[in-house]
Design an enzyme around this catalytic site. Sequence first.
Site, PDB file in Angstrom:
ATOM      1  N   ASP A   7       0.876  -1.404  -0.003  1.00  0.00           N
ATOM      2  CA  ASP A   7       0.295   0.055  -0.111  1.00  0.00           C
ATOM      3  C   ASP A   7       1.027   0.799  -0.188  1.00  0.00           C
ATOM      4  O   ASP A   7       1.895   0.636   0.479  1.00  0.00           O
ATOM      5  CB  ASP A   7      -0.979  -0.111   1.179  1.00  0.00           C
ATOM      6  CG  ASP A   7      -1.888   0.879   1.411  1.00  0.00           C
ATOM      7  OD1 ASP A   7      -2.371   1.776   0.057  1.00  0.00           O
ATOM      8  OD2 ASP A   7      -2.025   1.810   2.444  1.00  0.00           O
ATOM      9  N   SER A   8       0.499   2.291  -0.078  1.00  0.00           N
ATOM     10  CA  SER A   8       1.250   3.613   0.096  1.00  0.00           C
ATOM     11  C   SER A   8       1.683   3.827   1.302  1.00  0.00           C
ATOM     12  O   SER A   8       2.559   5.102   1.740  1.00  0.00           O
ATOM     13  CB  SER A   8       0.153   4.851  -0.591  1.00  0.00           C
ATOM     14  OG  SER A   8      -1.225   4.603   0.006  1.00  0.00           O
ATOM     15  N   CYS A  70      -4.325  -1.407  -2.168  1.00  0.00           N
ATOM     16  CA  CYS A  70      -4.614  -0.516  -2.475  1.00  0.00           C
ATOM     17  C   CYS A  70      -5.959  -0.004  -3.463  1.00  0.00           C
ATOM     18  O   CYS A  70      -5.584  -0.501  -3.873  1.00  0.00           O
ATOM     19  CB  CYS A  70      -3.491   0.434  -1.745  1.00  0.00           C
ATOM     20  SG  CYS A  70      -3.255   2.160  -3.257  1.00  0.00           S
ATOM     21  N   GLU A 148      -2.550   8.596   8.309  1.00  0.00           N
ATOM     22  CA  GLU A 148      -1.414   8.246   8.488  1.00  0.00           C
ATOM     23  C   GLU A 148      -0.169   9.117  10.124  1.00  0.00           C
ATOM     24  O   GLU A 148       0.820   8.729  10.484  1.00  0.00           O
ATOM     25  CB  GLU A 148      -0.113   9.243   7.085  1.00  0.00           C
ATOM     26  CG  GLU A 148      -0.145   8.253   6.249  1.00  0.00           C
ATOM     27  CD  GLU A 148       0.598   6.592   5.905  1.00  0.00           C
ATOM     28  OE1 GLU A 148       1.306   6.356   6.159  1.00  0.00           O
ATOM     29  OE2 GLU A 148      -0.086   5.624   5.352  1.00  0.00           O
ATOM     30  N   CYS A 180     -11.201   3.262   0.151  1.00  0.00           N
ATOM     31  CA  CYS A 180      -9.550   3.129   0.261  1.00  0.00           C
ATOM     32  C   CYS A 180      -9.041   2.095   2.134  1.00  0.00           C
ATOM     33  O   CYS A 180      -9.915   2.913   2.600  1.00  0.00           O
ATOM     34  CB  CYS A 180      -9.691   4.593   0.557  1.00  0.00           C
ATOM     35  SG  CYS A 180      -7.753   5.269   1.071  1.00  0.00           S
ATOM     36  N   HIS A 182      -6.757   2.859   4.376  1.00  0.00           N
ATOM     37  CA  HIS A 182      -7.022   3.681   5.042  1.00  0.00           C
ATOM     38  C   HIS A 182      -8.292   4.930   5.791  1.00  0.00           C
ATOM     39  O   HIS A 182      -8.145   4.812   6.739  1.00  0.00           O
ATOM     40  CB  HIS A 182      -6.461   5.077   5.194  1.00  0.00           C
ATOM     41  CG  HIS A 182      -4.949   5.250   4.418  1.00  0.00           C
ATOM     42  ND1 HIS A 182      -4.097   4.835   3.244  1.00  0.00           N
ATOM     43  CD2 HIS A 182      -3.893   5.457   5.261  1.00  0.00           C
ATOM     44  CE1 HIS A 182      -2.840   4.650   3.146  1.00  0.00           C
ATOM     45  NE2 HIS A 182      -2.489   4.973   3.858  1.00  0.00           N
TER      46      HIS A 182
HETATM   47  N1  DGL Z   1      -4.810   3.248   0.850  1.00  0.00           N
HETATM   48  C1  DGL Z   1      -4.699   3.591  -0.502  1.00  0.00           C
HETATM   49  C2  DGL Z   1      -6.137   3.272  -0.960  1.00  0.00           C
HETATM   50  O1  DGL Z   1      -6.729   2.370  -0.606  1.00  0.00           O
HETATM   51  C3  DGL Z   1      -5.055   4.975  -1.005  1.00  0.00           C
HETATM   52  C4  DGL Z   1      -4.348   6.026   0.030  1.00  0.00           C
HETATM   53  C5  DGL Z   1      -3.588   7.313  -0.771  1.00  0.00           C
HETATM   54  O2  DGL Z   1      -3.787   8.305  -0.922  1.00  0.00           O
HETATM   55  O3  DGL Z   1      -2.479   7.144  -0.666  1.00  0.00           O
HETATM   56  O4  DGL Z   1      -6.990   3.721  -2.137  1.00  0.00           O
END
Ligand code: DGL
Length: 272
Positions: A7-8, A70, A148, A180, A182
């Site tokens: 993931d990011s 992600c 984050e 997402c 996150h």
């Molecule tokens: N966790 C990521 C997702 O599922 C993206 C978060 C980011 O913008 O880096 O889309």
Amino acid sequence: MKIGLIDSGIGGLSVLHEAYHQLPGQEYLFFADVLHVPYGEKTPEQIIGYMMDNAQFLIDKGAEALVVACNTATSVAIKELRSRFDIPILGMEPAVKPAVEETEKKRIMVIATPVTIREDKLKSLLHRVDEEHRVDLLAMPRLVEFAEREEFDSPDVKRYIEEQFKSFDKSEYCALVLGCTHFNYFKPAYREYFGEDTLLIDGNCGTVRHLADVLGLELKVQQDTEVFFEDYHNILGLANTEYYFSKKLINDEKTLEHLKRLHNRLEQVRNV
Ligand code: DGL
């Protein structure tokens, strides 16, 4: 089996957390690209470049399968990844299909990053499954920043959620799709805003089941929280997971504590 998850940032940890529940016997390589987060505000070319590099790194470390944990990276890079690398590569997309299937009549809100919302992949998914046009889309990029920073319940988070949703009538919605990874950390805040009757739907369980299916692995019956915690305190820091923050192996006490706090949070919010 050695399974890599990318993931990011810390969103992908929610997928790993679900994998700990249902596929506890596997080895995991977890990669958070913290040097480049957020992906949701980058160009597709940038994201493809990062993901090629991250995937190569995990394959060099022995990954036999990859989960792009992600939605954003999946929207723009999954085809390129699959054509470059010759191992099973699973992606994630907002769980719109289960949301449409499990509900009727009322509206469904999908929240995701700006990239996921803009890309054709989500549009073609909606075209396939949202025949009644019940789905609305909303970008919530700041939730990635809050996550984050490990800021999940603050007044700023609540204010942001209220502001983003204010042009919609919340009584019209029966489901909120977390598009997402996150966004999983904020389930209590959505619950507070939408009330008890709105379904909160994420793609993690489906992704882990799909992973088991593709790799021919047997799913374990989901453990309750108490049993899970006994097991998983043995998991963190032991052989079965290597955590990388943009290629740096995490082995310092401070960052391992950070990861433990995040797993605790994910366990607390799992069934909110
Ligand atoms: N966790 C990521 C997702 O599922 C993206 C978060 C980011 O913008 O880096 O889309």
